[in-house]
Design a protein around this motif. Structure first.
Motif, short mmCIF file in Angstrom:
data_model
loop_
_atom_site.label_atom_id
_atom_site.label_comp_id
_atom_site.label_asym_id
_atom_site.label_seq_id
_atom_site.Cartn_x
_atom_site.Cartn_y
_atom_site.Cartn_z
N GLN A 1 0.94 -1.26 0.15
CA GLN A 1 -0.73 -0.01 -0.15
C GLN A 1 1.11 0.96 0.25
O GLN A 1 0.71 2.01 -0.61
N THR A 2 2.10 1.00 1.12
CA THR A 2 2.59 2.56 0.41
C THR A 2 3.67 2.90 -1.03
O THR A 2 4.25 3.85 -0.99
N LEU A 3 3.76 1.70 -1.55
CA LEU A 3 4.33 2.07 -2.51
C LEU A 3 3.66 2.45 -3.18
O LEU A 3 4.06 2.96 -4.26
N VAL A 4 2.29 2.08 -4.14
CA VAL A 4 0.65 2.00 -4.21
C VAL A 4 0.83 3.70 -4.26
O VAL A 4 1.36 4.95 -5.12
N GLU A 5 0.91 4.05 -3.18
CA GLU A 5 0.56 5.66 -2.20
C GLU A 5 2.11 6.73 -3.04
O GLU A 5 1.54 7.91 -3.19
N GLN A 6 3.30 5.95 -2.57
CA GLN A 6 4.26 6.35 -2.56
C GLN A 6 4.58 6.84 -4.31
O GLN A 6 4.39 7.75 -4.82
N ALA A 7 3.63 5.72 -5.57
CA ALA A 7 3.86 6.49 -7.00
C ALA A 7 2.42 6.88 -7.67
O ALA A 7 2.78 7.93 -8.46
N LEU A 8 1.63 7.02 -6.58
CA LEU A 8 0.74 8.33 -6.88
C LEU A 8 1.25 9.37 -6.70
O LEU A 8 0.74 10.47 -7.90
N LEU A 9 2.22 9.31 -5.74
CA LEU A 9 1.87 11.00 -5.13
C LEU A 9 3.39 11.10 -6.51
O LEU A 9 3.37 12.51 -6.65
N ALA A 10 3.80 10.63 -6.69
CA ALA A 10 4.62 10.91 -7.54
C ALA A 10 4.01 11.65 -9.30
O ALA A 10 4.98 12.08 -10.10
N LEU A 11 3.11 11.43 -9.26
CA LEU A 11 2.22 12.01 -9.88
C LEU A 11 2.06 13.17 -9.85
O LEU A 11 1.74 13.22 -8.91
N ALA A 12 1.46 13.92 -11.04
CA ALA A 12 1.54 15.56 -11.30
C ALA A 12 0.35 15.28 -10.31
O ALA A 12 -0.81 14.98 -11.30
N PRO A 13 -0.99 16.58 -10.03
CA PRO A 13 -2.06 16.18 -9.47
C PRO A 13 -3.41 16.11 -11.21
O PRO A 13 -4.30 15.61 -11.21
N LYS A 14 -2.38 16.77 -11.86
CA LYS A 14 -3.46 16.20 -13.06
C LYS A 14 -4.06 15.17 -13.58
O LYS A 14 -4.40 14.75 -14.34
N SER B 1 10.05 0.75 -5.88
CA SER B 1 10.42 -0.73 -5.72
C SER B 1 12.06 -1.22 -5.51
O SER B 1 12.30 -1.81 -4.63
N CYS B 2 12.24 -0.30 -6.13
CA CYS B 2 13.79 -0.65 -6.50
C CYS B 2 14.67 -0.12 -5.29
O CYS B 2 15.73 -0.12 -5.13
N ARG C 1 -0.76 6.39 -16.63
CA ARG C 1 -1.32 4.67 -16.27
C ARG C 1 0.58 4.27 -16.41
O ARG C 1 1.00 3.86 -15.53
N GLU C 2 1.16 5.20 -17.50
CA GLU C 2 2.61 4.26 -17.90
C GLU C 2 3.64 5.25 -16.76
O GLU C 2 4.66 5.11 -16.46
N MET C 3 3.46 6.54 -16.26
CA MET C 3 4.26 7.25 -15.23
C MET C 3 3.84 6.54 -13.94
O MET C 3 4.70 6.33 -13.22
N PHE C 4 2.82 6.34 -13.98
CA PHE C 4 2.27 5.11 -12.30
C PHE C 4 3.81 4.15 -12.65
O PHE C 4 4.02 3.45 -11.65
N ARG C 5 3.37 3.41 -13.76
CA ARG C 5 4.04 2.03 -13.91
C ARG C 5 5.53 2.15 -13.76
O ARG C 5 6.33 1.59 -12.84
N GLY C 6 6.26 3.46 -14.32
CA GLY C 6 7.87 4.03 -14.29
C GLY C 6 7.68 4.36 -12.35
O GLY C 6 8.48 4.14 -11.52
N ALA C 7 7.11 4.96 -11.85
CA ALA C 7 6.93 5.46 -10.86
C ALA C 7 7.24 3.56 -9.33
O ALA C 7 7.96 4.11 -8.53
#
Lengths: 179, 177
Positions: free
Chosen positions: A116-129, A177-178, A166-172
């Motif tokens: 869950q933390t990883l998903v939240e962190q990846a979400l936060l990496a995305l611009a709000p837009k 994860s790394c 979706r692509e940004m989220f995958r990368g983030a």
């Protein structure tokens, strides 16, 4: 005097006020969580959620014309959050507080918490837009049309943003994860 | 190749696709490993995002709308009349100041210099003098006809410098705050 006036307005004499009251109770927690994930700060999200519902209340005369009330509420919440972010630009340096991460249930394992933390962190990496449409579509189960209504953009723009998000989220997610 | 680009866009909203588009995507995914991997990744992404546990609002967010309205009313401040501020551009202010300066200096120069203008002999002075004022205030019966005509002749003979005529409005403008 003013309190009485407002309460009287929101009370039995004002059916639309009652309707907004019902909508608030129904969507309060979800809208708070949405706003919180857009701005990244609990206190701020609570203030903005209140502000959003006050706007809904002030615009209650338009409720009978609104086809999709949930999308309308989220549109007001999105605008409130985006305006706040624009005003203060706080998203640029806001830390993601560990304490702010949602409390999980008793049965959640360490793996689930980490996931869950990883998903939240990846979400936060995305611009709000991009975060907003992805959240609305994938977390809240909005259709493309509802996302378009909630964000005040066309369906074509929603599809494009979702594809990019979706692509940004995958990368983030892979980067997080790394770590 | 065109179909690949189209399918990549459609994969992002697979859940909302109409049957025809979904069939197109399904067919393409069978032939394209990259799109197949993307489809799997997106499905996992949706699952992870849908499973996120929402943070719960704290006590600061009221449980009912009435609480928010109460909060707003307690923050409510009686509306005070906002003083209306007239916004004037700085250029206008400077121009007004320069104009006032010119008018005042012109008036001062006229006061300092001796009157040298031509004498008006034909027209009587418009400005009421003490004599004409006295004549005006005196009842007609009390003034003899020949006395009135002599007063008029006297007024006409008073030399009036042309430069001092019509300056009163300027002085008034210059004296205004």
């Amino acid at each position: 005097m003013i309190i009485e006036m407002i309460m009287a307005e929101a009370g039995t004499g004002d059916n639309l006020g009652n309707l907004v009251g019902g909508l608030f109770e129904e969507h309060r927690s979800a809208v708070f969580a949405y706003v919180y994930r857009l701005v990244g700060n609990r206190e701020w999200a609570e203030e903005l959620t209140q502000e959003a519902f006050l706007r809904v209340y002030d615009a209650r005369a338009r409720l009978p014309e609104v086809r999709n009330r949930r999308a309308w509420i989220y549109r007001i919440a999105t605008n409130t959050a985006f305006n706040a972010l624009k005003r203060w630009r706080r998203f640029l340096w806001l830390p993601w507080h560990e304490a702010d991460v949602a409390p999980l249930g008793r049965s959640d394992s360490a793996e689930q918490v980490e996931g869950q933390t990883l998903v939240e962190q990846a979400l936060l990496a995305l611009a709000p837009k991009y975060r907003a449409p992805l959240l609305l579509y994938s977390h809240y189960g909005f259709s493309v049309g509802e996302v378009a209504e909630a964000l005040g953009i066309g369906e074509g723009a929603v599809k494009m943003r979702l594809s990019r998000a979706r692509e940004m989220f995958r990368g983030a997610y892979q980067r997080e994860s790394c770590r | 190749m065109k179909r690949h680009g189209e399918v990549v866009g459609l994969l992002a909203v697979y859940r909302n696709l109409d049957p025809a588009s979904r069939a197109l995507v399904d067919q393409h995914v069978l032939e394209c490993p990259a799109c197949a991997a993307r489809q799997t990744a997106y499905a996992q992404m949706d699952q992870a995002l849908a499973g996120l546990v929402d943070p719960r609002p704290g006590a600061a967010l009221p449980r009912s709308l009435d609480g928010i309205l109460h909060g707003r009313s307690s923050r409510w401040v009686p509306a005070r009349p906002v003083p209306q501020q007239v916004r004037v551009a700085p250029k206008v202010l400077v121009a007004a100041a320069v104009l006032a300066l010119i008018v005042v200096s012109f008036w001062i120069v006229l006061r300092v210099l001796p009157p040298t203008g031509p004498v008006l002999a034909e027209t009587p002075s418009v400005t009421p003098t003490s004599t004409s004022l006295a004549a005006a205030l005196t009842p007609p019966s009390a003034v003899a006809p020949d006395a009135a005509s002599s007063a008029a002749r006297h007024l006409a003979s008073i030399p009036t410098p042309i430069a001092t005529r019509g300056l009163a409005p300027l002085v008034v403008v210059a004296a205004m705050p």
